[in-house]
Design a protein around this motif. Sequence first.
Motif, PDB file in Angstrom:
ATOM      1  N   THR A 288      -1.193  81.331  21.534  1.00 19.31           N
ATOM      2  CA  THR A 288      -1.997  80.501  20.644  1.00 19.31           C
ATOM      3  C   THR A 288      -3.420  80.388  21.183  1.00 19.31           C
ATOM      4  OG1 THR A 288      -0.052  79.205  20.020  1.00 19.31           O
ATOM      5  CG2 THR A 288      -2.211  78.237  19.567  1.00 19.31           C
ATOM      6  N   PRO A 289      -4.432  80.738  20.400  1.00 15.17           N
ATOM      7  CA  PRO A 289      -5.810  80.639  20.887  1.00 15.17           C
ATOM      8  C   PRO A 289      -6.257  79.193  21.035  1.00 15.17           C
ATOM      9  CG  PRO A 289      -5.784  81.224  18.552  1.00 15.17           C
ATOM     10  CD  PRO A 289      -4.352  81.240  19.019  1.00 15.17           C
ATOM     11  N   GLU A 290      -7.247  78.996  21.892  1.00 18.38           N
ATOM     12  CA  GLU A 290      -7.912  77.697  22.075  1.00 18.38           C
ATOM     13  C   GLU A 290      -6.997  76.611  22.628  1.00 18.38           C
ATOM     14  OE1 GLU A 290     -11.054  77.891  21.912  1.00 18.38           O
ATOM     15  OE2 GLU A 290     -10.942  79.878  21.035  1.00 18.38           O
ATOM     16  N   LYS A 291      -5.924  76.985  23.335  1.00 19.25           N
ATOM     17  CA  LYS A 291      -5.072  75.991  23.978  1.00 19.25           C
ATOM     18  C   LYS A 291      -4.947  76.316  25.461  1.00 19.25           C
ATOM     19  CE  LYS A 291      -2.248  73.971  20.338  1.00 19.25           C
ATOM     20  NZ  LYS A 291      -0.894  73.506  19.980  1.00 19.25           N
ATOM     21  N   THR A 292      -5.097  75.284  26.296  1.00 16.99           N
ATOM     22  CA  THR A 292      -5.021  75.480  27.737  1.00 16.99           C
ATOM     23  C   THR A 292      -3.572  75.710  28.175  1.00 16.99           C
ATOM     24  OG1 THR A 292      -4.813  73.118  28.162  1.00 16.99           O
ATOM     25  CG2 THR A 292      -7.045  74.026  28.086  1.00 16.99           C
ATOM     26  N   MET A 293      -3.413  76.444  29.285  1.00 15.24           N
ATOM     27  CA  MET A 293      -2.100  76.704  29.861  1.00 15.24           C
ATOM     28  C   MET A 293      -2.219  76.713  31.379  1.00 15.24           C
ATOM     29  SD  MET A 293      -0.353  79.610  27.393  1.00 15.24           S
ATOM     30  CE  MET A 293      -1.754  80.709  27.160  1.00 15.24           C
ATOM     31  N   SER A 294      -1.079  76.543  32.067  1.00 14.86           N
ATOM     32  CA  SER A 294      -1.086  76.617  33.525  1.00 14.86           C
ATOM     33  C   SER A 294       0.243  77.183  34.025  1.00 14.86           C
ATOM     34  CB  SER A 294      -1.347  75.244  34.147  1.00 14.86           C
ATOM     35  OG  SER A 294      -0.306  74.336  33.850  1.00 14.86           O
ATOM     36  N   PHE A 295       0.153  77.913  35.148  1.00 15.90           N
ATOM     37  CA  PHE A 295       1.309  78.539  35.785  1.00 15.90           C
ATOM     38  C   PHE A 295       1.152  78.291  37.288  1.00 15.90           C
ATOM     39  CE2 PHE A 295      -0.325  80.830  32.151  1.00 15.90           C
ATOM     40  CZ  PHE A 295       0.766  80.872  31.290  1.00 15.90           C
ATOM     41  N   ILE A 296       1.925  77.352  37.813  1.00 17.17           N
ATOM     42  CA  ILE A 296       1.701  76.876  39.174  1.00 17.17           C
ATOM     43  C   ILE A 296       3.018  76.858  39.945  1.00 17.17           C
ATOM     44  CG2 ILE A 296       0.928  74.935  40.595  1.00 17.17           C
ATOM     45  CD1 ILE A 296      -0.881  74.092  38.275  1.00 17.17           C
ATOM     46  N   THR A 297       3.012  77.456  41.143  1.00 19.16           N
ATOM     47  CA  THR A 297       4.137  77.352  42.059  1.00 19.16           C
ATOM     48  C   THR A 297       3.592  77.214  43.466  1.00 19.16           C
ATOM     49  OG1 THR A 297       6.213  78.376  42.801  1.00 19.16           O
ATOM     50  CG2 THR A 297       4.359  79.861  42.376  1.00 19.16           C
ATOM     51  N   PHE A 298       4.437  76.831  44.406  1.00 18.10           N
ATOM     52  CA  PHE A 298       3.999  76.709  45.800  1.00 18.10           C
ATOM     53  C   PHE A 298       4.487  77.908  46.600  1.00 18.10           C
ATOM     54  CE2 PHE A 298       4.151  75.204  50.193  1.00 18.10           C
ATOM     55  CZ  PHE A 298       2.889  74.653  50.323  1.00 18.10           C
TER      56      PHE A 298
ATOM     57  N   LEU B 264      -3.814  79.660  37.119  1.00 19.14           N
ATOM     58  CA  LEU B 264      -2.737  80.368  37.808  1.00 19.14           C
ATOM     59  C   LEU B 264      -2.879  80.070  39.289  1.00 19.14           C
ATOM     60  CD1 LEU B 264      -4.256  82.621  35.629  1.00 19.14           C
ATOM     61  CD2 LEU B 264      -1.950  83.535  35.849  1.00 19.14           C
ATOM     62  N   LYS B 265      -1.824  79.498  39.886  1.00 16.08           N
ATOM     63  CA  LYS B 265      -1.971  79.009  41.253  1.00 16.08           C
ATOM     64  C   LYS B 265      -0.673  79.165  42.036  1.00 16.08           C
ATOM     65  CE  LYS B 265      -3.638  74.934  43.789  1.00 16.08           C
ATOM     66  NZ  LYS B 265      -4.191  73.568  43.657  1.00 16.08           N
ATOM     67  N   THR B 266      -0.794  79.628  43.280  1.00 21.43           N
ATOM     68  CA  THR B 266       0.323  79.663  44.209  1.00 21.43           C
ATOM     69  C   THR B 266      -0.230  79.496  45.619  1.00 21.43           C
ATOM     70  OG1 THR B 266       2.213  80.943  45.050  1.00 21.43           O
ATOM     71  CG2 THR B 266       0.252  82.190  44.398  1.00 21.43           C
ATOM     72  N   PHE B 267       0.615  79.089  46.541  1.00 17.66           N
ATOM     73  CA  PHE B 267       0.201  78.994  47.942  1.00 17.66           C
ATOM     74  C   PHE B 267       0.721  80.203  48.709  1.00 17.66           C
ATOM     75  CE2 PHE B 267       0.356  77.646  52.349  1.00 17.66           C
ATOM     76  CZ  PHE B 267      -0.877  77.023  52.506  1.00 17.66           C
ATOM     77  N   ASN B 268       2.017  80.472  48.629  1.00 16.41           N
ATOM     78  CA  ASN B 268       2.627  81.630  49.290  1.00 16.41           C
ATOM     79  C   ASN B 268       3.104  82.614  48.228  1.00 16.41           C
ATOM     80  OD1 ASN B 268       2.476  80.729  52.075  1.00 16.41           O
ATOM     81  ND2 ASN B 268       3.998  79.197  51.521  1.00 16.41           N
ATOM     82  N   GLY B 269       2.239  83.531  47.818  1.00 19.78           N
ATOM     83  CA  GLY B 269       2.648  84.502  46.816  1.00 19.78           C
ATOM     84  C   GLY B 269       1.446  85.192  46.190  1.00 19.78           C
ATOM     85  N   ASP B 270       1.732  86.194  45.369  1.00 19.52           N
ATOM     86  CA  ASP B 270       0.700  86.944  44.663  1.00 19.52           C
ATOM     87  C   ASP B 270       0.558  86.460  43.224  1.00 19.52           C
ATOM     88  OD1 ASP B 270       0.352  88.546  46.922  1.00 19.52           O
ATOM     89  OD2 ASP B 270       1.844  90.013  46.240  1.00 19.52           O
TER      90      ASP B 270
END
Length: 266
Positions: free
Chosen positions: A176-186, A254-260
């Motif tokens: 869907t355009p114009e909507k924020t999203m996030s993909f976060i793991t540690f 898009l965020k991770t601490f230990n990972g690609d």
Amino acid sequence: MSHIRTILTVLLCSLGAAGAGAAEQIAIPVADPNRPVTLKATLLQGSIEVEAYEGKDVLLEWVDEDGEGGDGEPKRVDGMYRIPNRSGGISAEAVGNEVTISSGWSAGEILVKVRVPTRTSVRAASTNGELISIRGVNGDHELSNINGEIRAVDIGGTLVAQSTNGDIEVVFREATPEKTMSFITFNGDVDVTFPASFKADLKMSSMQGEILSDFQLELVPSHPQDDRGGNRVSFKVEREVHARVGGGGPEIRLKTFNGDIRIRRR
């Protein structure tokens, strides 16, 4: 015309009564099959699998995953047969077009499989589950798995995905355009596939990993954030990579601490 409100409540106290490892299923009707459905599934222990199908009802199936040994026999503890304690069970409730599924601690380690109409927004969460997965659904989705993986395949709409110990793998059919999203793991990789026409402003961070992209990214300088109050001023520089895809669009984190982090083109 008065508003019609339908409620279906099922308390499945006998979970596992049909035999350890046996699958049981119920059909949960929604009030208006012509309108989108919202599914809310919350487990304390267990995995959740959601898949779209062409029907109108929400089909719920559950399997006891820890009630038997590898040979199909009940587990033995101190020479005695272990009988799974399922007194907490799981519950399912339908109010209009919103279906809620939940379990208590004593439901044990279970696998919940749900088949839903294609136009379904999924809100799924597990504390100790190996996997939360959705497939083929189109809606605004939120997935949270504290100690396990998240997988979303052939989905449409938007997704917010968060894990502490697990990979996040997502393949969008359309976004869907114009909507924020996030993909976060540690602890885990973040691997997201977007349509070729995807446009977004990306904020990416991996402390101990690589950031890889099929898209040609336009890197954007990040500016210090200042906080002023009275005689005090402080500055903070985020350790994030800022970039644009397709000229820019909604914010995607898009965020991770230990990972690609891998951003793929469909």
